[in-house]
Write a protein that holds these residues in place. Sequence first.
Motif, PDB file in Angstrom:
ATOM      1  N   LEU A  93       3.928   7.800   6.173  1.00 16.72           N
ATOM      2  CA  LEU A  93       2.647   7.164   5.885  1.00 16.72           C
ATOM      3  C   LEU A  93       1.862   7.958   4.845  1.00 16.72           C
ATOM      4  CD1 LEU A  93       0.601   4.947   6.360  1.00 16.72           C
ATOM      5  CD2 LEU A  93      -0.182   6.190   8.400  1.00 16.72           C
ATOM      6  N   PHE A  94       1.917   9.275   4.903  1.00 12.67           N
ATOM      7  CA  PHE A  94       1.229  10.108   3.909  1.00 12.67           C
ATOM      8  C   PHE A  94       1.652   9.731   2.494  1.00 12.67           C
ATOM      9  CE2 PHE A  94       1.703  13.717   1.031  1.00 12.67           C
ATOM     10  CZ  PHE A  94       0.374  14.058   0.830  1.00 12.67           C
ATOM     11  N   ASP A  95       2.961   9.582   2.274  1.00 16.47           N
ATOM     12  CA  ASP A  95       3.472   9.224   0.942  1.00 16.47           C
ATOM     13  C   ASP A  95       2.945   7.864   0.500  1.00 16.47           C
ATOM     14  OD1 ASP A  95       4.904  11.601   0.856  1.00 16.47           O
ATOM     15  OD2 ASP A  95       6.783  10.676   1.519  1.00 16.47           O
ATOM     16  N   ALA A  96       2.954   6.905   1.412  1.00 15.75           N
ATOM     17  CA  ALA A  96       2.487   5.560   1.076  1.00 15.75           C
ATOM     18  C   ALA A  96       0.999   5.571   0.736  1.00 15.75           C
ATOM     19  CB  ALA A  96       2.754   4.599   2.235  1.00 15.75           C
ATOM     20  N   LEU A  97       0.204   6.290   1.516  1.00 13.65           N
ATOM     21  CA  LEU A  97      -1.227   6.360   1.233  1.00 13.65           C
ATOM     22  C   LEU A  97      -1.493   7.065  -0.096  1.00 13.65           C
ATOM     23  CD1 LEU A  97      -2.691   7.174   4.762  1.00 13.65           C
ATOM     24  CD2 LEU A  97      -2.731   4.987   3.543  1.00 13.65           C
TER      25      LEU A  97
END
Length: 141
Positions: free
Chosen positions: A74-78
Amino acid sequence: MSATAGQAQSERSLAERLGFKPDQVVQEIGYDEDVDEELRESIETVTGAELVDEDYEDVVDAVLLWWREEDGELFDALSDTLVSLADGGVVWLLTPKAGRDGHVEPSDIDEAASSSGMTQSKSVSAAGDWSGTKLVPPKGR
């Protein structure tokens, strides 16, 4: 007023409650067969335009990010959403509600958001099966 007209009005009100406004460009990421079509349509009605996909190469006013536990980091997507987001733009992170396949724990959302520099400003029931978390990027980025 017919039931359909009343239903359309309530859908429009949801998109407006989420902060969508006419003429906004909204990028949708993570589209799959499980997304809530009524929510998508209500956003398109309020903005007056179709949602743009993840290949859109211009600046956007908001990002609609459908995210499930198995979708990866999720960090990468955000972090990726920040690339095309206009100043003053927001990210609506939509995750399956508790008890549904793909549910993302609130602590995981909080950790990924803060690690990417975003701040949670609002959480809502965005659709029948989806929770929405409004994320605001850091000022002056």
